[in-house]
Structures are given as C-alpha cells and as structure tokens.
Design an enzyme around this catalytic site. Sequence first.
Site, PDB file in Angstrom:
ATOM      1  N   MET A  27       0.834  -1.204   0.000  1.00 53.31           N
ATOM      2  CA  MET A  27       0.000   0.000   0.000  1.00 53.31           C
ATOM      3  C   MET A  27       0.867   1.252   0.000  1.00 53.31           C
ATOM      4  SD  MET A  27      -2.746   1.092   2.967  1.00 53.31           S
ATOM      5  CE  MET A  27      -1.492   1.244   4.235  1.00 53.31           C
ATOM      6  N   SER A 101       4.093  -6.205   2.304  1.00 56.78           N
ATOM      7  CA  SER A 101       2.913  -5.706   2.994  1.00 56.78           C
ATOM      8  C   SER A 101       1.645  -6.305   2.371  1.00 56.78           C
ATOM      9  CB  SER A 101       2.900  -4.176   2.975  1.00 56.78           C
ATOM     10  OG  SER A 101       1.997  -3.663   3.920  1.00 56.78           O
ATOM     11  N   GLN A 102       0.676  -5.481   1.918  1.00 62.10           N
ATOM     12  CA  GLN A 102      -0.558  -6.065   1.390  1.00 62.10           C
ATOM     13  C   GLN A 102      -0.319  -6.877   0.120  1.00 62.10           C
ATOM     14  OE1 GLN A 102      -3.299  -2.797   0.658  1.00 62.10           O
ATOM     15  NE2 GLN A 102      -2.566  -2.465  -1.426  1.00 62.10           N
ATOM     16  N   ASP A 221       6.766  -3.171  14.217  1.00 66.39           N
ATOM     17  CA  ASP A 221       5.918  -2.669  13.134  1.00 66.39           C
ATOM     18  C   ASP A 221       4.909  -1.655  13.667  1.00 66.39           C
ATOM     19  OD1 ASP A 221       4.193  -2.405  10.866  1.00 66.39           O
ATOM     20  OD2 ASP A 221       4.908  -4.346  10.169  1.00 66.39           O
ATOM     21  N   HIS A 277       8.120  -1.502   9.958  1.00 64.92           N
ATOM     22  CA  HIS A 277       7.529  -2.144   8.784  1.00 64.92           C
ATOM     23  C   HIS A 277       8.473  -2.118   7.578  1.00 64.92           C
ATOM     24  CE1 HIS A 277       4.096  -3.812   6.717  1.00 64.92           C
ATOM     25  NE2 HIS A 277       4.121  -2.867   5.794  1.00 64.92           N
TER      26      HIS A 277
END
Length: 295
Positions: A27, A101-102, A221, A277
Amino acid sequence: MKWWFGFLLMLKYVSAEPTPIVLWHGMGDTCCLAYSLGLFKLFLEKQIPGVYVVSLKIGNSTVEDLENGYFMHPNKQVEYVCETLAQDPNLQNGFNGIGFSQGSQFLRAVVQRCGHKLGPIKNLITLGGQHQGVYGLPHCFALQHETCDYVRKLLNYAAYYSWVQNSLVQATYWHDPLDEKKYAKNSEFLADINNELQINQTYIDNLIKLEHFVMVKFESDSIVQPRETEWFGFYAPGQAKDLITLQQSAIYKKDRLGLKKMDEAGKLVFLSQPGDHLRFSEDWFIDTIIKPYLL
C-alpha cells in the site's frame, strides 16, 4: 565414470538459469520507482546474475499503480496479475514470489486461485503481510493528513458495507475480531482466500505445492495491527486484546488452507526482524532470504 557423472550434474547446476522472481508492492508504493521496488529489483539482479525479475504494475502507469493499491478491488487485481503472469513466456518454467505488505496476501491469492494455471511457484516469501487481516490502521504510508483519517473512519465504522468493500482495498482485509460472523460473511477478499465460509479445495491444493511459505514479521511494526497477522496469527475471537498464534487458530486446527500439513512437512518458515515495517538490511536479506530460497 562416477566422477564424470557427478561433474556433469555439477555443470548443469552451475550453468542453470536462476529461477525468476515476481514482486508485488504494498500500500502506498509502486512497482518501479528508483527509491522503491525499482531499486529493490536492481538489488536482486545484482545479487543473482541473470535472474529475470517482474515487479508487478497494476495499471498503465506508476500513478495508476499507486492509486489501484487503494481503490482497485483485490479480486480484480489478482485476476489481472494471473493473466499477466500466464502470458509471460519467461515464467513458464516457474518462479519465486515476494510480497511486500498487502502485496503479500495478494500474491498468496494468486498462488491459491491460479497457481495451477501457471508455471510451478516454488517459494512464496511475504514481508510484513496481513494474512489474517488487520484491525487498526495507525499509519497509511503515502496517505497522511485528511485522506488517511477518512480511510480510518471508513474502516472503523463501515468496513463491511458493500460500497466500502468495493471502493477501498483495505476494507477487503479488515478483520473485526469482535464479530467474526459478520467478517466472514461480508469480507469480499480475505475471508474467501482464507476459506472462512466454505472450503475451496483448489486453494489448498495450490498452496501446499509450494516448496516453502516464508513469513517475515517486523517486531516493531507501526503500520500493521496486530503484528501477529504477519505470521498468520490474530486476536482470539470475540475480543481485541489477547493474541493467538497460527497454530492456535481455527484455520490451522481445521486445516482450512493446508497450513497444518505444510507446517508438519517443514514448509512453513517464520522469520522476524527487530525493526519497523519493511525495515531490513541488504546483508540480512542476502543471508536469510536469497541464499536459502532464491538461489
């Protein structure tokens, strides 16, 4: 004669082309910018000479790619990627996948939904993925200010409205542990790929074909809540305080995705990094990811 046969095997191994790699960004990111995955693509090409790397672009430009990470339904994104990978002749003999991530759960969806139509997918590596979804969005990467606040409010109060599910990507992996039935019924992406309502055997069959499913969790994170989702853990049902591991979850105990079988076969790999992250060093990635899984 034996030494000659061994020499030929060694020569074949040394001269073999490296397995291609497919990247899916997260994202607020894009496929190709020089300070982002474009730079990471160059890093992989330097470390693995001759490797073919695809950094997925969802759309016709980096601007579209960025926007689609927020507003193009994941089901459409996955379908688009399945078609893109199937048409790439350089991937016909297989590839490794790396999700950021996503992009982690999206790339897993590719494995589950169309893996049988692609060249063999060898290893799936997910960095800070949200495999059991998220319940909280403390930061939105590129979307700070009013837009980020608007996204948060929508997710907190209207994530399961159909118009929100269809217009905001992050709503499709929003997982409310206070109402598991509502989540399973209304989540238009995550609940499906996690076999929450019904069992899709194709998802299981495709996932267990992986040689390894590597999950990297970032211990500090500040983007993903809860962090345990990066290892397929989540909140225990009915509350949002106590956390359970993958092995304690219904997905594992009922083996809805074949993860228990994979775990018992040594195919699940749980790694961690102490930083925020997607923060990791090149040396760590070389020693921990490239050498064991990409060479």
